[in-house]
Design a protein around this motif. Structure first.
Motif, PDB file in Angstrom:
ATOM      1  N   THR A 358       0.824  -1.208   0.000  1.00 59.57           N
ATOM      2  CA  THR A 358       0.000   0.000   0.000  1.00 59.57           C
ATOM      3  C   THR A 358       0.856   1.255   0.000  1.00 59.57           C
ATOM      4  N   LYS A 359       1.837   1.292   0.897  1.00 64.30           N
ATOM      5  CA  LYS A 359       2.687   2.483   0.986  1.00 64.30           C
ATOM      6  C   LYS A 359       3.590   2.606  -0.236  1.00 64.30           C
ATOM      7  N   PHE A 360       4.094   1.471  -0.724  1.00 63.51           N
ATOM      8  CA  PHE A 360       4.902   1.504  -1.941  1.00 63.51           C
ATOM      9  C   PHE A 360       4.090   2.078  -3.098  1.00 63.51           C
ATOM     10  N   SER A 361       2.837   1.646  -3.234  1.00 63.81           N
ATOM     11  CA  SER A 361       1.988   2.140  -4.320  1.00 63.81           C
ATOM     12  C   SER A 361       1.738   3.635  -4.189  1.00 63.81           C
ATOM     13  N   GLN A 362       1.562   4.117  -2.936  1.00 63.17           N
ATOM     14  CA  GLN A 362       1.345   5.551  -2.746  1.00 63.17           C
ATOM     15  C   GLN A 362       2.573   6.355  -3.164  1.00 63.17           C
ATOM     16  N   ILE A 363       3.763   5.823  -2.874  1.00 64.66           N
ATOM     17  CA  ILE A 363       4.990   6.508  -3.280  1.00 64.66           C
ATOM     18  C   ILE A 363       5.048   6.626  -4.806  1.00 64.66           C
ATOM     19  N   ILE A 364       4.857   5.498  -5.494  1.00 62.67           N
ATOM     20  CA  ILE A 364       4.948   5.494  -6.957  1.00 62.67           C
ATOM     21  C   ILE A 364       3.815   6.319  -7.567  1.00 62.67           C
ATOM     22  N   ASN A 365       2.618   6.258  -6.984  1.00 59.76           N
ATOM     23  CA  ASN A 365       1.505   7.080  -7.466  1.00 59.76           C
ATOM     24  C   ASN A 365       1.883   8.556  -7.480  1.00 59.76           C
ATOM     25  N   ASN A 366       2.454   9.024  -6.357  1.00 54.31           N
ATOM     26  CA  ASN A 366       2.818  10.444  -6.262  1.00 54.31           C
ATOM     27  C   ASN A 366       3.929  10.808  -7.242  1.00 54.31           C
ATOM     28  N   LEU A 367       4.937   9.946  -7.364  1.00 52.42           N
ATOM     29  CA  LEU A 367       6.035  10.234  -8.290  1.00 52.42           C
ATOM     30  C   LEU A 367       5.540  10.250  -9.738  1.00 52.42           C
ATOM     31  N   LEU A 368       4.655   9.304 -10.070  1.00 51.99           N
ATOM     32  CA  LEU A 368       4.158   9.227 -11.441  1.00 51.99           C
ATOM     33  C   LEU A 368       3.219  10.382 -11.758  1.00 51.99           C
ATOM     34  N   MET A 369       2.391  10.762 -10.794  1.00 52.76           N
ATOM     35  CA  MET A 369       1.487  11.893 -11.015  1.00 52.76           C
ATOM     36  C   MET A 369       2.279  13.183 -11.223  1.00 52.76           C
ATOM     37  N   ASN A 370       3.340  13.367 -10.429  1.00 54.19           N
ATOM     38  CA  ASN A 370       4.203  14.537 -10.619  1.00 54.19           C
ATOM     39  C   ASN A 370       4.844  14.532 -11.997  1.00 54.19           C
ATOM     40  N   GLU A 418       4.858  23.418  -8.675  1.00 59.29           N
ATOM     41  CA  GLU A 418       4.685  24.322  -9.799  1.00 59.29           C
ATOM     42  C   GLU A 418       3.310  24.105 -10.396  1.00 59.29           C
ATOM     43  N   LYS A 419       2.973  24.947 -11.334  1.00 56.87           N
ATOM     44  CA  LYS A 419       1.665  24.862 -11.977  1.00 56.87           C
ATOM     45  C   LYS A 419       1.816  24.253 -13.365  1.00 56.87           C
ATOM     46  N   SER A 420       0.825  23.462 -13.732  1.00 54.88           N
ATOM     47  CA  SER A 420       0.846  22.826 -15.048  1.00 54.88           C
ATOM     48  C   SER A 420      -0.576  22.690 -15.561  1.00 54.88           C
ATOM     49  N   SER A 421      -1.040  23.694 -16.311  1.00 52.79           N
ATOM     50  CA  SER A 421      -2.418  23.775 -16.808  1.00 52.79           C
ATOM     51  C   SER A 421      -3.373  23.513 -15.658  1.00 52.79           C
ATOM     52  N   PHE A 422      -4.427  22.693 -15.893  1.00 47.77           N
ATOM     53  CA  PHE A 422      -5.326  22.411 -14.782  1.00 47.77           C
ATOM     54  C   PHE A 422      -4.905  21.176 -14.006  1.00 47.77           C
ATOM     55  N   ILE A 423      -3.779  20.573 -14.386  1.00 54.43           N
ATOM     56  CA  ILE A 423      -3.251  19.439 -13.621  1.00 54.43           C
ATOM     57  C   ILE A 423      -2.264  20.000 -12.620  1.00 54.43           C
ATOM     58  N   GLU A 424      -2.740  20.297 -11.415  1.00 51.28           N
ATOM     59  CA  GLU A 424      -1.900  20.911 -10.407  1.00 51.28           C
ATOM     60  C   GLU A 424      -1.875  20.067  -9.154  1.00 51.28           C
ATOM     61  N   GLY A 425      -1.101  20.487  -8.176  1.00 49.53           N
ATOM     62  CA  GLY A 425      -1.050  19.782  -6.909  1.00 49.53           C
ATOM     63  C   GLY A 425      -0.665  20.718  -5.791  1.00 49.53           C
ATOM     64  N   THR A 426      -0.839  20.239  -4.566  1.00 49.65           N
ATOM     65  CA  THR A 426      -0.517  21.058  -3.414  1.00 49.65           C
ATOM     66  C   THR A 426       0.967  21.054  -3.096  1.00 49.65           C
ATOM     67  N   GLY A 427       1.755  20.272  -3.815  1.00 53.07           N
ATOM     68  CA  GLY A 427       3.158  20.134  -3.460  1.00 53.07           C
ATOM     69  C   GLY A 427       3.354  19.205  -2.277  1.00 53.07           C
ATOM     70  N   LEU A 428       2.344  18.374  -1.986  1.00 55.07           N
ATOM     71  CA  LEU A 428       2.428  17.466  -0.846  1.00 55.07           C
ATOM     72  C   LEU A 428       2.950  16.093  -1.240  1.00 55.07           C
ATOM     73  N   GLY A 429       2.833  15.735  -2.524  1.00 54.10           N
ATOM     74  CA  GLY A 429       3.145  14.378  -2.955  1.00 54.10           C
ATOM     75  C   GLY A 429       4.554  13.939  -2.610  1.00 54.10           C
ATOM     76  N   LEU A 430       5.556  14.786  -2.902  1.00 55.44           N
ATOM     77  CA  LEU A 430       6.940  14.405  -2.640  1.00 55.44           C
ATOM     78  C   LEU A 430       7.228  14.352  -1.145  1.00 55.44           C
ATOM     79  N   HIS A 431       6.626  15.254  -0.384  1.00 56.75           N
ATOM     80  CA  HIS A 431       6.791  15.245   1.072  1.00 56.75           C
ATOM     81  C   HIS A 431       6.269  13.934   1.658  1.00 56.75           C
TER      82      HIS A 431
END
Length: 608
Positions: A358-370, A418-431
């Protein structure tokens, strides 16, 4: 040289105060050697306790030690002056009695030690007050006991006992004075003067210790208060940033969803389908997916900051299969930018690794989404997995042109993005990814090629992994039809029912629906389904109660149950799994992930 600071001698006794450089090194060393034994005696019985309790024990030990040393040293002096054994012997016994108090603390009999100290103070004050009469002022000792009470005791009962002992000592002494039951010693004027001032010295010493401890405690509280104030100010500022960033990031994909839906409604009302509809649907999906990721990351950050660390559940995981599943899910989001996801597996990569899936998937999810957010349109994202030394790793490389150096040094802090069209994030994923990587005894790194690419790599220990290697990498999961299968959807929300029903019908599944747990149990008993999708929050009978009934029913207990819930917290999912659920999906449901779950339970695929 620095100024010698003597404003906190108690700290010198504890060995916690730095000896200032004005004192020569040799003298400084002798001072520390002198105080070291005292510090050890004062600390008797205070090890492995809370700071406040340690402080009280040190106060009792300090007062007892000073009283004992004064009694043993002053007794012979008074005997030399007066020649009275009635002073010498009790003084020595008094000294031993206060060493007994320290011994009680050493044996961790704290309550007995504190009560004995106060009782001994009262008893010996009464004895010497009666014996010496008006030569000494017994009220000074009693006043000292009152001031010491609030430092030594915390409970009201103990404070009340101390006041009773103090008042009793005062009444007994005054009774002896008034009735004349014992005739006090009479000394010459010079002798009386010396005894009186020696006794005043004793009282001043004891009160000085109380004042110094009180000052130390007050200073400590003030420092704690200042530190807490700074923490609250920082937390308040972080909360403002958190709300501003989160509301902004949620509003952008929500605006996209709202605008695209209005455009689609206009097409439907006009009776003609616009040529842009496919791209609008893709954008709608991407914005919705991104909004879900933002909410998940916000929830995870709140848990981390609250100190709610998830329990790590290690088990063997097929890393190739897991990465294929994740890539398959995110391929739809990547398609909105014409981005392709490449999977590259090293031959040295074990077939299975030990980790928390579960935690491994969350890590890869965030990296891939970024990576999808920041890569160039019509580019490739590479996911590589392999072995390096005693670690296995997964890296995600985008073609976004790299990251500026000033942002790179704090890239893993929250709200850095950073901002990327309407695909944005809070900057929390890497943290959050860094937090989970460290929780799994790994680490995460970032490398940039200027104006070209960024690669995030997460490393994990190789211990416990399967050393066998598969002959070929598995292909991406393909869609399967589930004809002749029946799925019961127990869901109270009509919209969710419609969405799930349409998805399942398109997959060839026969669908039954129930509005709550009571209806679901009845329907399951009438028409035994092949699988049940169960909502966790429902009226009449919630998901947990329904699951319990299903697992206690001999005719239904073998039916796989999938929990569908808006609660994304890991411990909630783990709780349902322990109670008999076969899988757990979070709302809003991602259909690619749901299809993988259906394949696992409707086609007999084994879960590793």
């Amino acid at each position: 040289m620095d100024q010698f600071c003597g404003d906190d001698p108690i700290a010198y006794i504890y060995g916690t105060h730095p000896v200032k450089k004005l004192v020569p090194p040799c003298v400084r060393s002798n001072i520390m050697k002198l105080f070291q034994p005292l510090a050890e005696i004062i600390s008797f019985g205070s090890q492995n306790l809370a700071e406040e309790q340690q402080q009280r024990i040190r106060i009792i030990n300090s007062l007892s030690l000073v009283t004992a040393l004064l009694a043993i040293s002053m007794g012979p002096v008074f005997y030399f002056i007066t020649g009275k054994l009635q002073i010498l012997v009790p003084a020595l016994i008094e000294g031993l009695s206060f060493f007994f108090v320290i011994w009680l603390n050493h044996k961790r009999r704290y309550e007995a030690a504190s009560l004995c100290m106060m009782c001994f103070q009262a008893v010996w004050a009464v004895y010497f007050g009666v014996l010496l009469g008006t030569v000494i002022e017994i009220t000074l000792v009693l006043l000292f006991m009152i001031s010491a009470t609030f430092l030594v005791y915390k409970k009201k009962r103990s404070i009340l006992i101390c006041f009773c002992v103090t008042a009793g000592g005062l009444l007994v002494t005054e009774a002896f004075y008034f009735a004349g039951w014992v005739r006090p010693f009479v000394f010459e004027h010079n002798t009386t003067f010396i005894i009186r001032w020696c006794y005043i010295l004793v009282i001043l010493s004891l009160n000085t210790i109380c004042i110094l401890f009180y000052k130390k405690m007050t200073n400590g509280l003030m420092l704690t208060l200042k530190a807490r104030t700074l923490e609250l100010e920082k937390a308040n500022q972080s909360r403002k940033v958190f709300l501003q960033e989160t509301s902004h990031e949620l509003r952008n994909p929500l605006n996209a969803i709202f605008g695209i839906v209005q455009l689609m409604q206009m097409d439907l009302k006009s009776g003609k389908i616009s040529a842009t509809l496919p791209s609008l649907v893709d954008s709608l999906y991407s914005a919705s997916f991104n909004m879900r990721e933002i909410i998940n990351n916000v929830l995870e950050l709140s848990r981390i900051e609250a100190g709610q660390l998830d329990e790590v559940r290690y088990r063997k995981m097929d890393v190739r299969k897991t990465l294929c599943n994740i890539a398959n899910i995110y391929e739809y989001v990547a398609n909105t930018k014409s981005v392709h996801i490449d999977l590259i597996f090293s031959e040295a990569l074990p077939e299975k690794v030990m980790t928390d899936e579960t935690k491994f998937s969350q890590i890869i999810n965030n990296l891939l989404m970024n990576a999808i957010k920041f890569t160039r349109p019509k580019s490739d994202i590479a996911i590589r997995a392999g072995v390096q030394g005693m670690e296995w790793y997964v890296s995600v490389t985008d073609q976004g042109g790299g990251i500026e150096q000033d942002k790179l040094v704090r890239i893993f802090e929250p709200f850095v993005g950073e901002k990327s069209s309407f695909i944005e994030g809070t900057g929390l994923g890497l943290h959050i990814s860094k937090h989970f990587a460290e929780l799994l005894e790994g680490n995460i790194t970032v490398e940039c090629r200027e104006n070209t690419s960024t690669t995030f790599t997460v490393y994990f220990p190789l211990s416990g992994s399967d050393t066998t290697h598969p002959q070929a990498s598995p292909a991406r999961p393909h869609e399967r039809k589930f004809s002749s299968k029946t799925v019961l959807v127990i869901e109270d929300d009509k919209m969710n029912q419609v969405i799930l029903k349409n998805f399942l019908l398109n997959s060839g599944v026969r669908v039954l629906t129930a509005n709550n747990g009571v209806e679901g149990l009845t329907m399951a008993r009438e028409q035994a389904p092949d699988l049940i999708i169960l909502d966790s929050h429902m009226p009449k009978m919630n998901g947990r109660e329904t699951l319990l009934h299903l697992k206690n029913d001999p005719g239904l207990r073998r039916i796989p149950v999938i929990i569908a819930s808006g609660d994304a917290f890991t411990e909630t999912a783990a709780g349902f799994m322990r109670e008999g659920a076969c899988d757990y999906v979070t709302k809003p449901i991602e259909f690619t992930a749901l299809r993988l779950v259906l394949e696992k339970h409707l086609t007999g695929a084994e879960s590793d």
